[in-house]
Design a protein around this motif. Structure first.
Motif, PDB file in Angstrom:
ATOM      1  N   UNK A 107       0.844  -1.186   0.000  1.00 52.48           N
ATOM      2  CA  UNK A 107       0.000   0.000   0.000  1.00 52.48           C
ATOM      3  C   UNK A 107       0.885   1.243   0.000  1.00 52.48           C
ATOM      4  N   UNK A 108       0.403   2.364  -0.509  1.00 55.12           N
ATOM      5  CA  UNK A 108       1.184   3.593  -0.406  1.00 55.12           C
ATOM      6  C   UNK A 108       1.384   3.926   1.072  1.00 55.12           C
ATOM      7  N   UNK A 109       2.445   4.653   1.367  1.00 54.34           N
ATOM      8  CA  UNK A 109       2.680   5.072   2.747  1.00 54.34           C
ATOM      9  C   UNK A 109       1.465   5.856   3.252  1.00 54.34           C
ATOM     10  N   UNK A 110       1.215   5.757   4.533  1.00 55.83           N
ATOM     11  CA  UNK A 110       0.113   6.488   5.167  1.00 55.83           C
ATOM     12  C   UNK A 110      -1.255   6.119   4.602  1.00 55.83           C
ATOM     13  N   UNK A 111      -1.370   4.911   4.083  1.00 55.91           N
ATOM     14  CA  UNK A 111      -2.666   4.483   3.553  1.00 55.91           C
ATOM     15  C   UNK A 111      -3.610   4.096   4.689  1.00 55.91           C
ATOM     16  N   UNK A 112      -4.866   4.484   4.586  1.00 60.81           N
ATOM     17  CA  UNK A 112      -5.898   4.001   5.516  1.00 60.81           C
ATOM     18  C   UNK A 112      -7.269   4.315   4.942  1.00 60.81           C
ATOM     19  N   UNK A 113      -8.269   3.500   5.286  1.00 63.87           N
ATOM     20  CA  UNK A 113      -9.633   3.888   4.956  1.00 63.87           C
ATOM     21  C   UNK A 113     -10.037   5.075   5.842  1.00 63.87           C
ATOM     22  N   UNK A 114     -10.873   5.975   5.304  1.00 59.96           N
ATOM     23  CA  UNK A 114     -11.349   7.102   6.125  1.00 59.96           C
ATOM     24  C   UNK A 114     -12.780   6.807   6.583  1.00 59.96           C
ATOM     25  N   UNK A 115     -13.674   6.701   5.622  1.00 65.10           N
ATOM     26  CA  UNK A 115     -15.047   6.284   5.905  1.00 65.10           C
ATOM     27  C   UNK A 115     -15.470   5.417   4.727  1.00 65.10           C
ATOM     28  N   UNK A 116     -16.044   4.283   4.989  1.00 62.45           N
ATOM     29  CA  UNK A 116     -16.580   3.429   3.934  1.00 62.45           C
ATOM     30  C   UNK A 116     -15.661   3.327   2.712  1.00 62.45           C
ATOM     31  N   UNK A 117     -16.086   3.931   1.613  1.00 58.77           N
ATOM     32  CA  UNK A 117     -15.338   3.816   0.366  1.00 58.77           C
ATOM     33  C   UNK A 117     -14.397   4.980   0.106  1.00 58.77           C
ATOM     34  N   UNK A 118     -14.055   5.731   1.162  1.00 50.68           N
ATOM     35  CA  UNK A 118     -13.145   6.860   1.009  1.00 50.68           C
ATOM     36  C   UNK A 118     -11.800   6.475   1.637  1.00 50.68           C
ATOM     37  N   UNK A 119     -10.727   6.567   0.852  1.00 52.98           N
ATOM     38  CA  UNK A 119      -9.406   6.190   1.350  1.00 52.98           C
ATOM     39  C   UNK A 119      -8.457   7.374   1.299  1.00 52.98           C
ATOM     40  N   UNK A 120      -7.355   7.291   2.068  1.00 58.13           N
ATOM     41  CA  UNK A 120      -6.339   8.335   2.061  1.00 58.13           C
ATOM     42  C   UNK A 120      -4.968   7.685   1.920  1.00 58.13           C
ATOM     43  N   UNK A 121      -4.024   8.426   1.371  1.00 58.89           N
ATOM     44  CA  UNK A 121      -2.655   7.907   1.292  1.00 58.89           C
ATOM     45  C   UNK A 121      -1.696   9.016   0.878  1.00 58.89           C
ATOM     46  N   UNK A 122      -0.411   8.642   0.790  1.00 59.82           N
ATOM     47  CA  UNK A 122       0.575   9.545   0.221  1.00 59.82           C
ATOM     48  C   UNK A 122       0.566   9.356  -1.300  1.00 59.82           C
ATOM     49  N   UNK A 123       1.454  10.065  -1.998  1.00 59.01           N
ATOM     50  CA  UNK A 123       1.508   9.974  -3.457  1.00 59.01           C
ATOM     51  C   UNK A 123       1.822   8.536  -3.859  1.00 59.01           C
ATOM     52  N   UNK A 124       0.954   7.887  -4.635  1.00 53.97           N
ATOM     53  CA  UNK A 124       1.191   6.477  -4.955  1.00 53.97           C
ATOM     54  C   UNK A 124       2.387   6.285  -5.892  1.00 53.97           C
ATOM     55  N   UNK A 125       3.182   5.259  -5.617  1.00 53.20           N
ATOM     56  CA  UNK A 125       4.286   4.871  -6.504  1.00 53.20           C
ATOM     57  C   UNK A 125       3.771   3.823  -7.489  1.00 53.20           C
TER      58      UNK A 125
END
Lengths: 197, 281
Positions: B118-136
């Motif tokens: 997974x990209x660094x700092x990846x996590x689900x936020x709510x349901x189908x909303x995700x967060x992460x750093x710039x994907x490689x």
């Protein structure tokens, strides 16, 4: 505070001098410490307290996996039974089958395996995994779950350490996650949650 | 591991002395596990790393721990940039060379390992909303599993050309709202841009959606903080979550932004469109 305003405004119905607060303070939703979604309908956190109950209700939980070695507080158990939440005790200190002698001991492989088998059954969802602080025991189980999903170890470690607070992660927990034999987890493929399949 | 005594995994900080003394047995134990894993062929990644040092005996323990360090060390970020005066702002800049170097080679390398990164700092936020750093590029295998409909990029720089193919293959729609991070003393995240971002993120048509900036700390953290406010989370918990993802570079200004953001516009918009309250699946 809200009650106080209500009684004030009832005092003199006809009087125009009564100050009505038009915008009462909004309710605050307070998730448990270290709360975070893990996957769809799977959550992690520290031990929930009374102030977290409105939030927990919103999650519509069906199961809570309790990883701490001590029993949870009574109010928490009452809340769970009122909401028909099934609490699975995994890793309690006094269960002779599990070798946790001290509250600070890591989980045994058997305990983690049992927790993972609950997590791998979609019948148990929505599901919350928690321990005292939501750091090391919860982190061990979620870490092993991530390995089961095929995450590489560096990413597992990054996630684990995000939830460990100022004292940082424990190498012992990471060794445990790394050494865990993911092939020993018995799952029914037809019951796997969608994101694991 | 079944035969292993409990104490090597002692978790109490007070017992540090004891656990230090027992480090050697663990080293040997985990080595055995390593070799067992290698035989299973589950960690072909490691196979490559370890295989180079012909016979690895206890001295590969540092190797084991190495993957952890880069995540937290900021040294590498700071070294090769010429804008030394704002050390903490370096995170906001996209280091393009980093992504261009490891494009096609990296993809080929990551496929045979089958390990999900997974990209660094990846996590689900709510349901189908995700967060992460710039994907490689080496996160693409992982991102495919999310079946994303769209990606919201919060930095002004364009994606490297090699990304277009991936986005096209996956049918991912790109939203870009280039904003600069909060920088003392003059640069502020704009209220309006965040409002626009919330509109995009909450729209069910765009979900599943991945929110990212460069490091997934500051701009993404502000946007997620605002989403939490719409969920009516208490500010202390919102700040706690912000700090977890921004560590070790938490910015007081970001927390201030989250607190002072005027949500009346977006609330009106969201209520009109039936987007509030945000319910957990």
């Amino acid at each position: 505070m809200a009650e106080l305003q209500a009684s004030e405004s009832k005092d003199e119905p006809g009087s125009s001098s009564v100050v009505k607060i038009m915008k009462p303070p909004t309710t605050r939703i307070i998730p448990p410490l270290n709360f975070c979604p893990v996957e769809r309908q799977l959550y992690r956190s520290a031990q929930p307290s009374i102030i977290n109950q409105p939030f927990l209700k919103d999650l519509n939980l069906k199961t809570i996996i309790w990883l701490a070695s001590e029993e949870p507080q009574d109010d928490f158990l009452d809340f769970c039974s009122n909401c028909h939440i099934n609490v699975e005790f995994v890793g309690l200190m006094n269960e002779y089958a599990y070798k946790n002698v001290n509250p600070w001991d890591s989980l045994s492989e058997g305990t983690i395996r049992r927790a993972l088998e609950i997590i791998c059954d979609k019948e148990n969802y929505p599901l919350l995994v928690c321990c005292g602080m939501g750091r090391h025991r919860t982190g061990s189980v979620i870490g092993c779950l991530r390995r089961l999903q095929g995450w590489n170890l560096a990413s597992v470690s990054e996630e684990y350490r995000r939830f460990t607070g100022a004292r940082g992660g424990r190498i012992m927990v990471e060794l445990l996650i790394e050494g865990f034999d993911i092939n020993s987890v018995q799952v029914d493929p037809s019951k796997l949650p969608e994101w694991l399949g | 591991m079944s035969g292993l005594p409990e104490d090597p995994f002692q978790m109490d900080e007070e017992l540090d002395d004891r656990s230090l003394k027992s480090v050697n047995p663990i080293a040997r134990e985990s080595n055995q596990q390593d070799q067992r894993l290698l035989r299973d062929g589950n960690t072909s990644n490691k196979l490559k790393a370890v295989g180079t040092q012909s016979h690895q005996v206890p001295n590969d323990i540092p190797e084991l721990l190495n993957p952890v360090a880069p995540t937290y060390g900021d040294v590498t970020d700071a070294v090769d940039d010429d804008e030394q005066q704002y050390e903490e702002d370096l995170d906001d800049k996209l280091d393009r060379s980093m992504y261009n170097q490891k494009t096609s080679k990296e993809v080929q390398f990551s496929l045979p390992t089958k390990e999900l990164t997974p990209p660094e700092n990846f996590a689900p936020v709510i349901n189908n909303i995700y967060r992460s750093s710039f994907p490689h590029p080496n996160n693409f295998t992982f991102l495919r599993k999310l079946k994303l409909k769209s990606v919201l990029c919060l930095i002004p720089e364009d994606y490297p050309d090699s990304y277009a193919e991936f986005f096209q293959e996956e049918g991912i729609h790109i939203f870009q709202l280039g904003m600069s991070g909060n920088k003392e003393p003059f640069v502020n995240i704009s209220n309006e841009l965040i409002t626009e971002a919330v509109k995009i993120v909450l729209d069910p048509k765009n979900q599943p959606i991945l929110i990212h900036c460069n490091r997934g700390k500051h701009r993404t953290g502000c946007l997620v903080g605002v989403l939490r406010r719409l969920q009516k989370w208490s500010l202390s918990i919102i700040f706690d979550e912000y700090r977890k993802f921004a560590a070790p570079k938490e910015r007081p200004m970001d927390q201030q932004f989250i607190e002072l953001y005027d949500e009346s516009d977006i609330e009106r918009y969201a209520e009109k469109n039936g987007l509030l309250p945000i319910r957990w699946d």
